[in-house]
Design a protein around this motif. Structure first.
Motif, PDB file in Angstrom:
ATOM      1  N   UNK A 137      -3.231   2.711  -2.619  1.00  0.00           N
ATOM      2  CA  UNK A 137      -3.398   1.481  -3.401  1.00  0.00           C
ATOM      3  C   UNK A 137      -3.277   0.293  -2.461  1.00  0.00           C
ATOM      4  N   UNK A 138      -3.959  -0.813  -2.805  1.00  0.00           N
ATOM      5  CA  UNK A 138      -3.864  -2.043  -2.023  1.00  0.00           C
ATOM      6  C   UNK A 138      -3.346  -3.189  -2.888  1.00  0.00           C
ATOM      7  N   UNK A 139      -2.453  -3.978  -2.319  1.00  0.00           N
ATOM      8  CA  UNK A 139      -1.999  -5.224  -2.929  1.00  0.00           C
ATOM      9  C   UNK A 139      -2.582  -6.354  -2.093  1.00  0.00           C
ATOM     10  N   UNK A 140      -3.363  -7.227  -2.717  1.00  0.00           N
ATOM     11  CA  UNK A 140      -4.135  -8.212  -1.963  1.00  0.00           C
ATOM     12  C   UNK A 140      -3.873  -9.623  -2.459  1.00  0.00           C
ATOM     13  N   UNK A 141      -3.418 -10.487  -1.538  1.00  0.00           N
ATOM     14  CA  UNK A 141      -3.300 -11.911  -1.829  1.00  0.00           C
ATOM     15  C   UNK A 141      -4.696 -12.533  -1.707  1.00  0.00           C
TER      16      UNK A 141
END
Length: 239
Positions: free
Chosen positions: A49-53
């Motif tokens: 999974x990716x958390x992206x600002x």
């Protein structure tokens, strides 16, 4: 196998909070401050999974959410200070699996990450789309393993993981009305919030990809006051 999350965030305090919070849950989190660093590592290793600002020193994170070398099988959550309704709708329309606004409670972050991971695991092979099977309807065939739609005229359309999950939910319940809350629960693992119109945005984007006239849709029909229904026959064929 340990779950791996890639975090793209340039604020060091937020980075420390997220890394500490997820590490306490047994989730391995790797952080990046720039899009260029993130993209280099994605070519070497795919996370769960990716958390992206969105606001980053070398660009806008929206470019990553909407492709950016990320395969459709990797879910992505936007984590940003942009809390406006328009920003949220745009983020979800271009393929984000969820949208978290800063500041946030660590427990909320963990709950949403786990919900998206559960949904991603469930939708990897939708119930009606077993291995080596294609789902056909109207002029389209859907490959849920490859996250693609193919039109009769040969055009191939890529789907994000969230779009594939949503289409799979609708196809598996063809002819039956599903409420916004039901669809959100199936595809995101959480129920709708008051005035949450995120599902409308996702349906709108999926209709565009299916060439479904938004003024008079024939594939995904709106049932006012109730939800949405997949309105055309579905056939499953061996690939």
């Amino acid at each position: 196998m340990k779950t791996t999350v890639f975090l793209l965030e340039d604020d060091l305090d937020i980075t420390r909070l997220i890394v500490r919070t997820l590490s306490q849950q047994g989730i391995d989190t790797r952080s990046f401050r720039r899009i260029s660093e993130f993209e280099r590592e994605i070519k070497r290793q795919l996370p769960d999974l990716c958390l992206i600002d969105l606001s980053l020193p070398d660009g806008d994170g929206l470019s990553l959410v909407n492709g950016g070398g990320l395969p459709c099988s990797v879910p992505r959550i936007i984590v940003t200070g942009r809390g406006g309704l328009t920003d949220k709708v745009v983020g979800l329309e271009i393929g984000a699996d969820d949208y978290i606004v800063k500041p946030f409670e660590p427990r909320e972050l963990v709950a949403r990450v786990r919900a998206v991971l559960r949904r991603s695991a469930k939708s990897a092979t939708p119930a009606a789309a077993a291995k080596n099977e294609l789902i056909t309807f109207g002029d389209w065939s859907a490959d849920f393993d490859g996250c693609t739609l193919t039109h009769r005229d040969g055009e191939v359309i890529n789907l994000s993981s969230s779009e594939a999950a949503l289409l799979g939910a609708l196809v598996n319940s063809a002819g039956r009305v599903l409420s916004r809350s039901q669809l959100l629960d199936i595809t995101s693992g959480r129920t709708g919030e008051p005035f949450d119109r995120s599902m409308d945005a996702r349906i709108s984007r999926l209709r565009r990809k299916l060439r479904d006239d938004p003024k008079a849709p024939s594939i995904i029909r709106t049932v006012y006051g109730a939800g949405y229904v997949f309105s055309i026959p579905v056939d499953t064929k061996a690939g």
